[in-house]
Enzyme design. Structure first.
Site, PDB file in Angstrom:
ATOM      1  N   ARG A  94       0.875  -1.123  -0.001  1.00 33.54           N
ATOM      2  CA  ARG A  94      -0.025   0.153   0.047  1.00 33.54           C
ATOM      3  C   ARG A  94       0.879   1.198  -0.078  1.00 33.54           C
ATOM      4  O   ARG A  94       0.440   2.424  -0.412  1.00 33.54           O
ATOM      5  CB  ARG A  94      -0.701   0.001   1.077  1.00 33.54           C
ATOM      6  N   ASP A 118      -7.197  -3.249   3.346  1.00 31.25           N
ATOM      7  CA  ASP A 118      -6.375  -4.257   3.945  1.00 31.25           C
ATOM      8  C   ASP A 118      -6.660  -4.943   5.071  1.00 31.25           C
ATOM      9  O   ASP A 118      -7.784  -4.773   5.447  1.00 31.25           O
ATOM     10  CB  ASP A 118      -4.910  -3.689   3.842  1.00 31.25           C
TER      11      ASP A 118
HETATM   12  C1  UD1 Z   1       1.696   4.688   8.254  1.00 27.40           C
HETATM   13  C2  UD1 Z   1       2.564   3.531   8.530  1.00 27.40           C
HETATM   14  C3  UD1 Z   1       2.052   2.575   9.412  1.00 27.40           C
HETATM   15  C4  UD1 Z   1       1.490   3.160  10.839  1.00 27.40           C
HETATM   16  C5  UD1 Z   1       0.693   4.478  10.676  1.00 27.40           C
HETATM   17  C6  UD1 Z   1       0.398   5.223  11.833  1.00 27.40           C
HETATM   18  C7  UD1 Z   1       3.847   3.513   6.567  1.00 27.40           C
HETATM   19  C8  UD1 Z   1       4.303   2.610   5.273  1.00 27.40           C
HETATM   20  N1  UD1 Z   1       3.044   3.023   7.320  1.00 27.40           N
HETATM   21  O1  UD1 Z   1       0.510   4.261   7.801  1.00 27.40           O
HETATM   22  O2  UD1 Z   1       2.807   1.548   9.753  1.00 27.40           O
HETATM   23  O3  UD1 Z   1       0.720   2.330  11.566  1.00 27.40           O
HETATM   24  O4  UD1 Z   1       1.336   5.225   9.651  1.00 27.40           O
HETATM   25  O5  UD1 Z   1       1.510   5.545  12.535  1.00 27.40           O
HETATM   26  O6  UD1 Z   1       4.433   4.217   6.993  1.00 27.40           O
HETATM   27  N2  UD1 Z   1      -6.697   7.691   7.039  1.00 27.40           N
HETATM   28  C9  UD1 Z   1      -7.994   8.487   6.367  1.00 27.40           C
HETATM   29  N3  UD1 Z   1      -7.911   9.308   5.220  1.00 27.40           N
HETATM   30  C10 UD1 Z   1      -6.652   9.497   4.820  1.00 27.40           C
HETATM   31  C11 UD1 Z   1      -5.485   8.858   5.086  1.00 27.40           C
HETATM   32  C12 UD1 Z   1      -5.705   8.269   6.538  1.00 27.40           C
HETATM   33  O7  UD1 Z   1      -9.165   8.131   6.700  1.00 27.40           O
HETATM   34  O8  UD1 Z   1      -6.685  10.323   3.795  1.00 27.40           O
HETATM   35  C13 UD1 Z   1      -6.886   7.250   8.385  1.00 27.40           C
HETATM   36  C14 UD1 Z   1      -6.627   5.736   8.020  1.00 27.40           C
HETATM   37  O9  UD1 Z   1      -7.707   4.988   7.494  1.00 27.40           O
HETATM   38  C15 UD1 Z   1      -6.212   5.254   9.291  1.00 27.40           C
HETATM   39  C16 UD1 Z   1      -5.498   6.696   9.873  1.00 27.40           C
HETATM   40  O10 UD1 Z   1      -6.206   7.722   9.143  1.00 27.40           O
HETATM   41  O11 UD1 Z   1      -7.071   5.007  10.332  1.00 27.40           O
HETATM   42  C17 UD1 Z   1      -4.082   6.702  10.171  1.00 27.40           C
HETATM   43  O12 UD1 Z   1      -3.574   6.535   8.789  1.00 27.40           O
HETATM   44  P1  UD1 Z   1      -2.137   7.097   8.424  1.00 27.40           P
HETATM   45  O13 UD1 Z   1      -1.450   7.854   9.434  1.00 27.40           O
HETATM   46  O14 UD1 Z   1      -2.479   7.697   6.971  1.00 27.40           O
HETATM   47  O15 UD1 Z   1      -1.379   5.812   8.203  1.00 27.40           O
HETATM   48  P2  UD1 Z   1      -0.414   5.360   6.971  1.00 27.40           P
HETATM   49  O16 UD1 Z   1       0.375   6.427   6.367  1.00 27.40           O
HETATM   50  O17 UD1 Z   1      -1.331   4.676   6.268  1.00 27.40           O
END
Ligand code: UD1
Length: 425
Positions: A94, A118
């Site tokens: 991802r 996922d």
């Molecule tokens: C990254 C990390 C992951 C870690 C997470 C939080 C990587 C590759 N992965 O994941 O290991 O657990 O940060 O520290 O760096 N969300 C939305 N809309 C968006 C973006 C996010 O609703 O546009 C939500 C997601 O569904 C989730 C939450 O925000 O519930 C946190 O997501 P995010 O901080 O973006 O995590 P990742 O970048 O995917």
């Protein structure tokens, strides 16, 4: 598919070293797209996700050379890279969507396959999309692809609903080449974001506020390639710290930055562990049964969701009851059913889990559902009676460089075995 066979009972003692963070290096590799020429990254972990990101970049016409012995990655980016990342790659990892911001900023367009759901919840892209739109990109969804176009992005102020790591990174990488200044407010503050800011700064980007909730970016017209050492992996370091407490062991974690783990190390101290700072890392020592402590996951500097399964494994054998609240990913409790197979006493209600510590666990076959859940199950196996077989360890290989070898060097009885060959169909 390989599995790990863990025989519980050993007290883990000795030194381990951690290398660069998966969650940083993948974004640094994507950020290399922001300029043509040769970027060199050092302190790169030997994990599958780095190979996948290398393949993503190769399909964008970059030449990528991974030197496992040296722990370096060299990326040669052409004057005009291709701008499409297909479902095959995004499905495999991802984090491939980290190319979205750099590609639209650099090439004026990006076609990136939409990730599906996922194993750890919905993980939307709405904040990435809204932020790029505010910077002037037109965004369409076509045949399973997110298509972003902008002749040149323009600076804008973006308020994130939640300090998303991925959205902060994508918008930051877009803003550094935008026309004019941008502000990303309610930005994520993770050490990996600070690492990305430093890397971009070395490339010539103008960024203020790294590590704070407000990032101010003055767009520049071009960047130059650089050489950068990846920040140490705080989640791998934290996993070993928890392993020390769980097994009543004594582990020195080297190459780690204790200041990136202040809250987790404080929680471990509350369980009764002794934490000592040493040059280049920290030491965690435990001599008795840990006390239960409550944990609430939150964006940095809160307790990391990526250490939540490991801390639940710890609570499963601690003295007393603990409540663990998961605030970042809705699906992150799915692995708890596997832990219950090992005899853990855990009840969940929404995003709360109540764990009543037991004096022991009992080895059984279990399945890793994602990288951190896999690590949590391996830790539980270290204190379970008899053998625990952790299946689907490709998840663990995504984020841990030779976990089996490192645990063995600390005295654990763990080995990797080929999984059963199942008949077709
Ligand atoms: C990254 C990390 C992951 C870690 C997470 C939080 C990587 C590759 N992965 O994941 O290991 O657990 O940060 O520290 O760096 N969300 C939305 N809309 C968006 C973006 C996010 O609703 O546009 C939500 C997601 O569904 C989730 C939450 O925000 O519930 C946190 O997501 P995010 O901080 O973006 O995590 P990742 O970048 O995917």
């Amino acid at each position: 598919m390989d599995r790990f066979r863990v025989v519980g009972g050993a007290r883990l003692v000795g030194d381990v070293s951690v290398v660069g963070a998966k969650n940083s290096v993948l974004k640094l590799m994507a950020a290399a797209l922001l300029t043509s020429g040769t970027t060199v990254l050092t302190n790169v972990p030997r994990i599958i996700d780095v190979s996948i990101m290398a393949e993503v970049l190769r399909r964008l016409d970059c030449a990528v050379d991974i030197d496992d012995a040296a722990g370096t990655v060299r990326i040669d980016v052409p004057a005009m890279p291709r701008h499409e990342t297909d479902y095959d790659m995004v499905r495999r990892m991802r984090a491939s969507i980290a190319v979205l911001g750099p590609l639209v900023a650099r090439c004026g367009q990006a076609r990136v396959a939409l990730p599906g759901g996922d194993n750890i919840g919905s993980r939307g892209l709405d904040m990435h999309i809204a932020g790029l739109a505010r910077m002037g990109a037109t965004i369409d969804s076509e045949h399973g692809y997110l298509v972003a176009r902008a002749d040149r992005l323009r600076g804008a102020t973006v308020w994130l609903d939640f300090p998303s790591v991925g959205a902060t990174e994508n918008l930051l990488m877009a803003a550094v080449l935008a026309d004019g200044s941008s502000v990303i407010d309610n930005a994520a503050r993770e050490p990996e974001i600070v690492d990305l800011c430093q890397f971009l700064g070395q490339m010539g980007a103008k960024i203020d506020g790294a590590g704070s909730s407000t990032l101010e970016i003055q767009g520049v017209s071009e960047l130059t390639p650089t050489r950068h050492t990846t920040v140490p992996d705080r989640i791998v370091a934290g996993t070993f710290a928890i392993a020390a407490v769980l097994t009543r062991g004594d582990i020195v974690v080297r190459g780690a930055r204790a200041e990136h783990l202040e809250l987790p190390l404080d929680k471990l101290a509350q369980t009764g562990a002794e934490i000592e700072l040493v040059p280049d890392g920290f030491r965690v020592r435990m001599t008795r049964r840990p006390r239960s402590v409550d944990v609430v996951t939150l964006p940095y500097p809160g307790f990391p969701t990526d250490l939540q399964p490991q801390v639940i494994a710890l609570a499963a054998i601690s003295d007393g009851a603990a409540m663990v609240t998961e605030n970042v990913f809705e699906g992150r409790f799915r692995f708890i059913n596997e832990l219950i197979r090992l005899g853990a006493d855990i009840r969940t209600d929404g995003h709360h889990a109540v764990i009543r510590g037991r004096t022991g666990l009992s080895g059984a076959p279990v399945q890793a559902t994602d990288v951190r859940a896999g690590a949590g199950l391996v830790l539980a196996g270290l204190v379970a009676d008899g053998a625990t077989e952790v299946h689907d360890v490709f998840h663990i290989d995504r984020g841990y460089e030779d976990l089996v070898g490192q645990l063995c060097s600390l005295g654990a009885d763990v080995r990797r075995e080929p999984g059963p060959i199942l008949p077709p169909g």
